[in-house]
Scaffold this motif. Structure first.
Motif, PDB file in Angstrom:
ATOM      1  N   GLU A   1      73.552  15.532  26.373  1.00  0.00           N
ATOM      2  CA  GLU A   1      73.348  16.744  27.115  1.00  0.00           C
ATOM      3  C   GLU A   1      74.721  16.794  27.818  1.00  0.00           C
ATOM      4  O   GLU A   1      75.342  17.882  28.206  1.00  0.00           O
ATOM      5  CB  GLU A   1      72.031  16.974  27.958  1.00  0.00           C
ATOM      6  N   THR A   2      74.880  15.648  28.547  1.00  0.00           N
ATOM      7  CA  THR A   2      76.359  15.598  29.405  1.00  0.00           C
ATOM      8  C   THR A   2      77.354  15.973  28.424  1.00  0.00           C
ATOM      9  O   THR A   2      78.375  16.680  29.000  1.00  0.00           O
ATOM     10  CB  THR A   2      76.491  14.143  29.965  1.00  0.00           C
TER      11      THR A   2
ATOM     12  N   GLY B   1      77.454  19.646  28.372  1.00  0.00           N
ATOM     13  CA  GLY B   1      78.118  20.392  29.551  1.00  0.00           C
ATOM     14  C   GLY B   1      79.640  20.190  29.956  1.00  0.00           C
ATOM     15  O   GLY B   1      80.367  20.945  30.327  1.00  0.00           O
TER      16      GLY B   1
ATOM     17  N   LYS C   1      68.331  24.480  23.212  1.00  0.00           N
ATOM     18  CA  LYS C   1      68.379  24.443  24.509  1.00  0.00           C
ATOM     19  C   LYS C   1      69.960  24.101  24.880  1.00  0.00           C
ATOM     20  O   LYS C   1      70.255  24.517  25.906  1.00  0.00           O
ATOM     21  CB  LYS C   1      67.496  23.199  24.842  1.00  0.00           C
ATOM     22  N   HIS C   2      70.705  23.412  24.075  1.00  0.00           N
ATOM     23  CA  HIS C   2      71.818  23.000  24.490  1.00  0.00           C
ATOM     24  C   HIS C   2      73.067  24.194  24.199  1.00  0.00           C
ATOM     25  O   HIS C   2      73.862  24.232  25.246  1.00  0.00           O
ATOM     26  CB  HIS C   2      72.678  21.906  23.583  1.00  0.00           C
TER      27      HIS C   2
ATOM     28  N   GLU D   1      72.050  27.262  24.931  1.00  0.00           N
ATOM     29  CA  GLU D   1      71.594  28.035  26.187  1.00  0.00           C
ATOM     30  C   GLU D   1      72.129  27.380  27.165  1.00  0.00           C
ATOM     31  O   GLU D   1      72.845  28.563  28.166  1.00  0.00           O
ATOM     32  CB  GLU D   1      70.062  28.233  26.390  1.00  0.00           C
ATOM     33  N   ALA D   2      72.398  26.255  27.422  1.00  0.00           N
ATOM     34  CA  ALA D   2      73.211  25.547  28.567  1.00  0.00           C
ATOM     35  C   ALA D   2      74.290  25.596  28.785  1.00  0.00           C
ATOM     36  O   ALA D   2      75.045  25.834  29.618  1.00  0.00           O
ATOM     37  CB  ALA D   2      72.512  23.929  28.664  1.00  0.00           C
TER      38      ALA D   2
ATOM     39  N   ARG E   1      75.124  29.277  29.803  1.00  0.00           N
ATOM     40  CA  ARG E   1      74.863  29.385  31.226  1.00  0.00           C
ATOM     41  C   ARG E   1      76.322  28.984  32.040  1.00  0.00           C
ATOM     42  O   ARG E   1      76.879  29.504  32.842  1.00  0.00           O
ATOM     43  CB  ARG E   1      73.570  28.474  31.732  1.00  0.00           C
ATOM     44  N   ILE E   2      76.864  27.699  31.380  1.00  0.00           N
ATOM     45  CA  ILE E   2      78.093  27.258  32.145  1.00  0.00           C
ATOM     46  C   ILE E   2      79.080  28.217  32.057  1.00  0.00           C
ATOM     47  O   ILE E   2      80.074  28.377  32.797  1.00  0.00           O
ATOM     48  CB  ILE E   2      78.362  25.837  31.555  1.00  0.00           C
TER      49      ILE E   2
ATOM     50  N   THR F   1      74.676  34.249  30.881  1.00  0.00           N
ATOM     51  CA  THR F   1      73.150  34.059  30.962  1.00  0.00           C
ATOM     52  C   THR F   1      72.360  34.930  30.450  1.00  0.00           C
ATOM     53  O   THR F   1      71.268  34.852  30.587  1.00  0.00           O
ATOM     54  CB  THR F   1      72.999  33.961  32.639  1.00  0.00           C
TER      55      THR F   1
END
Length: 360
Positions: free
Chosen positions: A293-294, A297, A346-347, A349-350, A353-354, A358
Motif C-alpha cells: 500500500e505504501t 501511495g 482498494k489500492h 481508490e486510494a 484520492r491522492i 474522489t
C-alpha cells in the motif's frame, strides 16, 4: 481560375504560380472557372482526402478523377482539364503525413469519449481503420527495408538498422493506438450494457502484438499485462501462466525505470503496484506483504508532484482513467468474492484520492 495565365509568350503572373514562387510548397488551382457542380465535387474530394491524411498529390488525382467521372454534369465544362498543382513537397513529407494521420486518429479517439455508443463506434472504427492502414503500409516498408539489409553492403548496415528501428517503433506505436481504440470501444459498450468482452479481447491481442515489437515501451507492455490479468482472473490460470505474468510484471517495471519522464514512470509503476495482488497473489515482487500500500501511495504522490499545474495534465488524466476502470469496470461485480481483486480495487481508490479524484 487562379491558375490562369494571361499570355503564353512570357508565362507567369497567375495567382497560383506567384504563391508558389513566394514559398508556398503546394498550391492547387484551376486554369478555368469551375462549374458550380465541379467546385462542389472538387472541394468535397480534395479537402476530404487531405483531412484523411492523403498525400496532396494523391488527393488532387482523386479529385480530378471524380470530376472526370461526375454523372449528369456539363460535358462541356473543362473542370478536370484545368486543374493543376504547383508542388515542391518537403523531403520529409511522408513522415509529416504519418504524424498527421496519427494526430487525426488520436483526435477521433478523444472526441469519442463524450459520445453515445453509436457515435463512439463510428469515431473509434474510423480511428482503428486509419491506424490499421498505417500498420499495413509500415509492415510493407519494414519488409522492404529488411530485404535491402540482406543485399546491402556492410557500410550501409548502420543506416539501415536505424531505419528498421524507427519503423518498428512506429509500428509498435500505431499498433498500441489501435489497441487503445478497441479498449475504449469496449468501455463504451460496457457503459451501454452491451457485450464488451470480445472487443476487449481484441484490444488485448493488439497490445500483445505491439509489445512483441516494442519491448522497451513500458506503456505498451503494461497494457498488454493488465488485460492479460483481467482475462486470466476471470478464468483458470495454471502455474506456468502465473510465472509468465510475474515475469511480464518485472520486465515492464524494468522498462519503466529506463524512461526519462518521471510522470510516465510513476504512472506505470502505480498501475503495476495496483495489479501486484492479482499477479503475485499473497506474495509480492519486493518481498513480504509490507510496503504494498505504501508503494501505491508513493507512486501516486510521485505522479502528482511530477506534473506541474501549468503543464500538460495528460499523464495524470490518462492514469486516472485507467485507475477508474478497476473501480467501475474490471473485476467481479462483488470484489469481496476475490480478495486479491478487492485489494487491487482498494489500492486504485486510494490512488485516485491522492490524485484528487474522489468522485470515482
Amino acid at each position: 481560375d487562379s491558375g490562369r495565365q494571361e499570355q503564353v509568350v512570357y508565362p507567369g503572373g497567375s495567382v497560383a504560380q506567384d504563391l508558389h514562387l513566394a514559398g508556398v510548397p503546394i498550391v492547387v488551382a484551376s486554369q478555368f472557372p469551375l462549374s458550380f457542380k465541379g467546385s462542389v465535387a472538387l472541394t468535397d474530394t480534395l479537402y476530404g482526402r487531405l483531412l484523411e491524411g492523403d498525400d496532396p498529390r494523391v488527393a488532387v488525382a482523386k479529385a480530378r478523377n471524380r470530376l472526370i467521372a461526375m454523372p449528369g454534369g456539363d460535358t462541356r465544362a473543362p473542370d478536370p482539364y484545368g486543374l493543376l498543382m504547383y508542388a515542391a513537397p518537403p523531403a520529409d513529407l511522408d513522415a509529416q503525413l504519418t504524424v498527421a494521420r496519427r494526430a487525426r486518429a488520436w483526435s477521433a479517439m478523444k472526441r469519442a469519449e463524450a459520445r453515445e455508443l453509436p457515435a463512439t463506434e463510428r469515431l473509434l472504427s474510423w480511428a482503428s481503420k486509419t491506424l490499421e492502414t498505417e500498420c499495413v503500409a509500415l509492415e510493407a516498408e519494414i519488409g522492404a527495408t529488411e530485404a535491402l539489409k540482406k543485399r546491402a553492403e556492410h557500410a550501409r548496415a548502420t543506416e539501415i538498422n536505424a531505419d528498421l528501428a524507427r519503423l518498428n517503433h512506429l509500428m509498435g506505436e500505431f499498433m498500441g493506438l489501435r489497441a487503445s481504440s478497441k479498449k475504449r470501444l469496449a468501455e463504451a459498450q460496457h457503459r451501454a450494457d452491451e457485450p464488451w468482452q470480445t472487443t476487449l479481447a481484441q484490444a488485448r491481442e493488439l497490445y500483445k502484438q505491439a509489445a512483441a515489437i516494442q519491448r522497451t515501451s513500458h506503456w505498451v507492455l503494461c497494457q498488454a499485462l493488465v488485460l492479460s490479468v483481467v482475462f486470466d482472473r476471470a478464468g483458470k490460470r495454471d502455474e506456468a501462466r502465473s510465472e509468465a505474468l510475474q515475469q511480464s510484471w518485472r520486465e515492464t517495471s524494468a522498462a519503466a525505470q529506463m524512461d526519462s519522464d518521471p510522470a510516465w514512470v510513476a504512472g506505470t509503476m502505480l498501475e503495476l503496484y495496483v495489479i501486484a495482488p492479482l499477479v503475485f497473489g499473497d506474495a509480492s515482487p519486493w518481498g513480504g506483504l509490507v510496503g504494498r500500500e505504501t508503494s501505491v501511495g508513493e507512486q501516486a504522490k510521485a505522479l502528482r508532484d511530477a506534473v506541474p499545474p501549468e503543464g500538460s495534465q495528460f499523464p495524470i488524466e490518462s492514469t486516472v482513467k485507467e485507475l477508474r476502470r478497476y473501480v467501475t469496470w474490471w473485476g467481479p461485480k462483488k470484489p469481496e468474492t476475490d480478495p486479491h481483486w478487492e485489494l487491487a480495487r482498494k489500492h486504485a481508490e486510494a490512488a485516485l484520492r491522492i490524485l484528487g479524484q474522489t468522485d470515482s
